[in-house]
Design an enzyme around this catalytic site. Structure first.
Site, mmCIF file in Angstrom:
data_model
loop_
_atom_site.group_PDB
_atom_site.id
_atom_site.type_symbol
_atom_site.label_atom_id
_atom_site.label_comp_id
_atom_site.label_asym_id
_atom_site.label_seq_id
_atom_site.Cartn_x
_atom_site.Cartn_y
_atom_site.Cartn_z
ATOM 1 N N ASP A 135 0.848 -1.190 0.000
ATOM 2 C CA ASP A 135 0.000 0.000 0.000
ATOM 3 C C ASP A 135 0.887 1.244 0.000
ATOM 4 O O ASP A 135 1.710 1.428 0.894
ATOM 5 C CB ASP A 135 -0.881 -0.012 1.247
ATOM 6 N N LYS A 139 -1.517 9.737 0.466
ATOM 7 C CA LYS A 139 -1.737 11.020 1.127
ATOM 8 C C LYS A 139 -0.603 11.311 2.103
ATOM 9 O O LYS A 139 -0.165 10.429 2.845
ATOM 10 C CB LYS A 139 -3.072 11.015 1.855
ATOM 11 N N ASP A 171 4.482 0.699 -7.960
ATOM 12 C CA ASP A 171 4.091 1.441 -9.157
ATOM 13 C C ASP A 171 3.828 2.906 -8.829
ATOM 14 O O ASP A 171 3.279 3.633 -9.659
ATOM 15 C CB ASP A 171 2.847 0.824 -9.795
ATOM 16 N N THR A 206 1.738 -8.958 -11.159
ATOM 17 C CA THR A 206 0.629 -9.095 -10.222
ATOM 18 C C THR A 206 -0.542 -8.228 -10.670
ATOM 19 O O THR A 206 -0.405 -7.359 -11.533
ATOM 20 C CB THR A 206 1.043 -8.676 -8.800
ATOM 21 N N PHE A 208 -1.920 -5.942 -8.882
ATOM 22 C CA PHE A 208 -1.600 -4.574 -8.493
ATOM 23 C C PHE A 208 -0.684 -3.927 -9.527
ATOM 24 O O PHE A 208 -0.844 -2.761 -9.881
ATOM 25 C CB PHE A 208 -0.940 -4.548 -7.109
#
Length: 227
Positions: A135, A139, A171, A206, A208
Site C-alpha cells: 500500500d 496522502k 508502481d 501481479t 496490483f
C-alpha cells in the site's frame, strides 16, 4: 496487504478486512488451513517444523490473492515460501491455489509480518524477503503508515541471512524514490545495481502491477542484499 505490527507503540499500515469469498474458497480455507496455514503469534517457530524439511526460506509480505506467490514457488521448488497476509479473501484464495497446484513448498501466515519476523523467526534465518506493491499510502498525512520506513527496514534486514535479498516493487514513483532513499541509508544493506533494478523474469506480473501499468505508472523494482 499485510504489513506492520499493530501494537499501541507501532503505527499500523494495514486495515484487516474479511472481504467476500466464494463457497469454493470458503471450503478451501476450511479444508486446507490446518495443513498449510500458520497463525502469527508471539512464539518462536522452526520453519522446518512448518514445512517438514530444512530449506532456504522466502518470506513474502502482503501476498494479496497469492497468484504471484504460487507461480514463483512452483518455479522454485528448492526453496520454501511463507506468504504473510491479513486479509481473509487473499488467504483463502492462496490456499485454493496451493491445493489445486499441489504446492508443498508454500505456507500462508495470517497476521502481522513484523511480529512474524521479530517473534517467530530467528534473526538471519530468511533467504529472501519479497514486498511487491505494498500500500503506497499516497496522502502525505498517511506516509507514516508505509511499510518501507527506517524502523521496519531494520527488522527486515535483521531477519535476512548475510547475502540474503530484499526485493521490493512499486508502481508509485514517489514511493519508489522513498524506498530507494530509505534502503540505501541502511548500512546493513547494499543495492545490487545502480538505482532501480530491471524487473526480474522470475517475478510474475501481479494484479496490483497490472493496474499500475494500465494507469500509465512506471514500475520500479529494488533489490538489496544484506552485508
Amino acid at each position: 496487504m499485510s504489513e506492520t505490527i499493530s501494537t499501541p507503540h507501532r503505527i499500523r499500515s494495514f486495515h484487516p478486512r474479511r472481504g467476500r469469498v466464494s463457497p469454493q474458497r470458503e471450503a478451501d480455507f476450511q479444508d486446507l488451513w490446518p495443513a498449510f496455514g500458520v497463525q502469527v503469534e508471539e512464539r518462536s517457530t522452526d520453519p522446518a517444523a512448518i514445512f517438514g524439511r530444512r530449506a532456504p526460506l522466502v518470506v513474502e509480505i502482503g501476498s494479496g490473492m497469492g497468484e504471484a506467490t504460487a507461480i514463483m514457488a512452483a518455479a522454485d521448488p528448492e526453496r520454501d515460501y511463507l506468504a504473510v497476509e491479513v486479509h481473509y479473501a487473499g488467504i483463502a484464495h492462496l490456499l485454493g491455489l496451493i491445493g489445486s497446484a499441489g504446492l508443498g513448498n508454500v505456507r500462508v501466515a495470517r497476521g502481522d509480518a513484523i511480529t512474524l519476523l521479530t517473534r517467530m523467526l530467528e534473526p538471519g534465518s530468511v533467504d529472501a524477503i519479497h514486498i511487491f506493491f505494498p500500500d503506497p499510502w499516497p496522502k502525505a498525512r498517511h506516509h507514516k503508515r508505509r511499510l518501507i520506513r527506517p524502523e521496519n527496514v531494520a527488522v527486515l534486514r535483521a531477519a535476512l541471512r548475510v547475502g540474503g535479498t530484499l526485493h521490493c516493487a512499486t508502481d508509485w514513483p514517489e514511493y519508489a524514490e522513498v524506498m530507494l532513499e530509505v534502503l540505501t541509508a541502511d548500512r546493513g544493506l547494499v543495492n545490487t545495481t545502480q538505482g532501480y533494478a530491471q524487473r526480474p523474469d522470475r517475478r510474475p506480473v501481479t494484479k496490483f502491477e497490472q493496474r499500475g501499468i494500465d494507469a500509465g505508472r512506471p514500475i520500479a523494482d529494488l533489490v538489496f542484499q544484506r552485508v
